[in-house]
Design a protein around this motif. Structure first.
Motif, PDB file in Angstrom:
ATOM      1  N   LYS A   1       0.832  -1.211   0.000  1.00  0.00           N
ATOM      2  CA  LYS A   1       0.000   0.000   0.000  1.00  0.00           C
ATOM      3  C   LYS A   1       0.865   1.260   0.000  1.00  0.00           C
ATOM      4  O   LYS A   1       0.574   2.226  -0.709  1.00  0.00           O
TER       5      LYS A   1
ATOM      6  N   ASN B   1       2.323   1.765  -3.346  1.00  0.00           N
ATOM      7  CA  ASN B   1       1.270   2.221  -4.251  1.00  0.00           C
ATOM      8  C   ASN B   1       1.031   3.725  -4.070  1.00  0.00           C
ATOM      9  O   ASN B   1       0.927   4.464  -5.063  1.00  0.00           O
ATOM     10  N   TYR B   2       0.959   4.185  -2.822  1.00  0.00           N
ATOM     11  CA  TYR B   2       0.771   5.620  -2.576  1.00  0.00           C
ATOM     12  C   TYR B   2       1.958   6.419  -3.107  1.00  0.00           C
ATOM     13  O   TYR B   2       1.788   7.507  -3.662  1.00  0.00           O
TER      14      TYR B   2
ATOM     15  N   CYS C   1       1.495   6.786  -6.749  1.00  0.00           N
ATOM     16  CA  CYS C   1       0.406   7.745  -7.029  1.00  0.00           C
ATOM     17  C   CYS C   1       0.855   9.179  -6.774  1.00  0.00           C
ATOM     18  O   CYS C   1       0.575  10.077  -7.574  1.00  0.00           O
TER      19      CYS C   1
END
Length: 137
Positions: free
Chosen positions: A119, A122-123, A126
Protein backbone atom coordinates in the motif's frame (compact mmCIF):
# COMPACT_ATOMS: atom_id res chain seq x y z
CA UNK A 1 23.69 -15.15 42.81
CA UNK A 2 23.10 -11.80 44.41
CA UNK A 3 25.25 -8.76 43.84
CA UNK A 4 27.09 -7.73 46.91
CA UNK A 5 29.04 -4.79 48.14
CA UNK A 6 31.54 -5.81 50.81
CA UNK A 7 29.48 -8.86 51.70
CA UNK A 8 26.11 -7.06 51.78
CA UNK A 9 23.40 -8.13 49.38
CA UNK A 10 22.39 -5.33 47.03
CA UNK A 11 18.66 -4.73 46.90
CA UNK A 12 16.45 -2.27 45.10
CA UNK A 13 13.51 -0.23 46.34
CA UNK A 14 10.29 -0.65 44.39
CA UNK A 15 10.87 2.52 42.31
CA UNK A 16 14.35 1.33 41.29
CA UNK A 17 13.06 -2.18 40.58
CA UNK A 18 10.32 -0.68 38.43
CA UNK A 19 12.85 1.44 36.56
CA UNK A 20 15.29 -1.44 36.03
CA UNK A 21 12.58 -3.88 34.94
CA UNK A 22 10.70 -1.41 32.74
CA UNK A 23 7.49 -2.10 34.64
CA UNK A 24 5.42 0.35 36.64
CA UNK A 25 5.21 0.26 40.42
CA UNK A 26 1.52 -0.62 40.05
CA UNK A 27 2.41 -3.55 37.79
CA UNK A 28 4.95 -4.83 40.32
CA UNK A 29 2.33 -4.71 43.06
CA UNK A 30 -0.22 -6.38 40.75
CA UNK A 31 2.21 -9.16 39.84
CA UNK A 32 2.80 -9.72 43.55
CA UNK A 33 -0.93 -9.76 44.28
CA UNK A 34 -1.67 -12.35 41.58
CA UNK A 35 1.34 -14.42 42.67
CA UNK A 36 3.38 -14.00 39.51
CA UNK A 37 6.22 -12.83 41.70
CA UNK A 38 7.01 -13.71 45.28
CA UNK A 39 6.57 -10.97 47.81
CA UNK A 40 10.03 -9.40 47.91
CA UNK A 41 12.04 -9.21 51.10
CA UNK A 42 11.49 -6.13 53.23
CA UNK A 43 14.14 -3.72 54.38
CA UNK A 44 14.50 -2.50 57.97
CA UNK A 45 11.83 0.12 57.29
CA UNK A 46 9.37 -2.46 55.98
CA UNK A 47 9.75 -1.38 52.35
CA UNK A 48 9.99 -3.88 49.51
CA UNK A 49 13.60 -4.82 48.70
CA UNK A 50 14.00 -6.51 45.31
CA UNK A 51 17.07 -8.65 44.61
CA UNK A 52 18.93 -9.20 41.35
CA UNK A 53 17.18 -12.58 41.13
CA UNK A 54 13.82 -10.83 41.47
CA UNK A 55 14.79 -8.43 38.66
CA UNK A 56 15.91 -11.29 36.40
CA UNK A 57 12.52 -12.98 36.93
CA UNK A 58 10.72 -9.70 36.16
CA UNK A 59 12.68 -9.31 32.92
CA UNK A 60 11.68 -12.86 31.93
CA UNK A 61 8.02 -12.17 32.76
CA UNK A 62 8.17 -8.98 30.71
CA UNK A 63 9.48 -10.94 27.73
CA UNK A 64 6.66 -13.46 28.10
CA UNK A 65 4.09 -10.63 28.17
CA UNK A 66 5.72 -8.90 25.20
CA UNK A 67 5.38 -12.13 23.22
CA UNK A 68 1.70 -12.28 24.11
CA UNK A 69 1.65 -14.98 26.75
CA UNK A 70 -1.61 -14.69 28.72
CA UNK A 71 -1.33 -13.84 32.41
CA UNK A 72 -3.13 -17.09 33.24
CA UNK A 73 -0.40 -19.13 31.54
CA UNK A 74 2.31 -16.99 33.15
CA UNK A 75 0.76 -17.75 36.54
CA UNK A 76 0.80 -21.46 35.75
CA UNK A 77 4.46 -21.23 34.78
CA UNK A 78 5.25 -19.31 37.99
CA UNK A 79 3.35 -21.90 40.07
CA UNK A 80 5.34 -24.72 38.47
CA UNK A 81 8.57 -22.79 39.01
CA UNK A 82 7.88 -22.83 42.74
CA UNK A 83 7.67 -26.61 42.65
CA UNK A 84 11.28 -26.85 41.51
CA UNK A 85 13.23 -29.23 39.32
CA UNK A 86 10.43 -31.80 39.10
CA UNK A 87 8.48 -29.40 36.85
CA UNK A 88 11.22 -28.72 34.30
CA UNK A 89 9.44 -30.83 31.68
CA UNK A 90 6.10 -29.11 32.19
CA UNK A 91 7.68 -25.68 32.04
CA UNK A 92 9.59 -26.62 28.89
CA UNK A 93 6.34 -27.76 27.23
CA UNK A 94 4.63 -24.47 28.14
CA UNK A 95 7.49 -22.54 26.55
CA UNK A 96 7.56 -24.78 23.48
CA UNK A 97 3.83 -24.28 22.88
CA UNK A 98 4.19 -20.56 23.41
CA UNK A 99 7.17 -20.44 21.05
CA UNK A 100 5.00 -21.99 18.34
CA UNK A 101 2.30 -19.37 19.01
CA UNK A 102 4.93 -16.63 18.73
CA UNK A 103 6.23 -18.05 15.44
CA UNK A 104 2.67 -18.13 14.09
CA UNK A 105 2.13 -14.51 15.12
CA UNK A 106 5.43 -13.50 13.50
CA UNK A 107 4.30 -15.12 10.25
CA UNK A 108 0.97 -13.29 10.46
CA UNK A 109 2.75 -9.99 11.13
CA UNK A 110 5.10 -10.55 8.19
CA UNK A 111 2.07 -11.06 5.97
CA UNK A 112 0.49 -7.87 7.30
CA UNK A 113 3.76 -6.02 6.80
CA UNK A 114 3.76 -7.13 3.18
CA UNK A 115 0.31 -5.60 2.71
CA UNK A 116 1.45 -2.36 4.34
CA UNK A 117 4.57 -2.24 2.15
CA UNK A 118 2.44 -2.79 -0.96
CA UNK A 119 0.00 0.00 0.00
CA UNK A 120 2.80 2.44 0.86
CA UNK A 121 4.56 1.70 -2.43
CA UNK A 122 1.27 2.22 -4.25
CA UNK A 123 0.77 5.62 -2.58
CA UNK A 124 4.35 6.61 -3.44
CA UNK A 125 3.68 5.78 -7.10
CA UNK A 126 0.41 7.74 -7.03
CA UNK A 127 2.02 10.73 -5.34
CA UNK A 128 4.92 10.61 -7.83
CA UNK A 129 2.46 10.53 -10.76
CA UNK A 130 0.55 13.46 -9.25
CA UNK A 131 3.74 15.54 -9.11
CA UNK A 132 4.51 14.70 -12.74
CA UNK A 133 1.01 15.83 -13.79
CA UNK A 134 1.35 19.10 -11.82
CA UNK A 135 4.76 19.83 -13.37
CA UNK A 136 3.47 19.32 -16.90
CA UNK A 137 0.35 21.43 -16.40
Amino acid sequence: MHSSFYGRRVTYAIAEAAHRSGLSIDTLRYYERIELIDPPARDSGGRRAYSDDDLAWLVFLTRLRTTGMPIKLMREYARLRHQGVATFGQRKRILERHRQDVRTRIDELRSCLGVLDYKIDNYERCIGAEHIQEASA
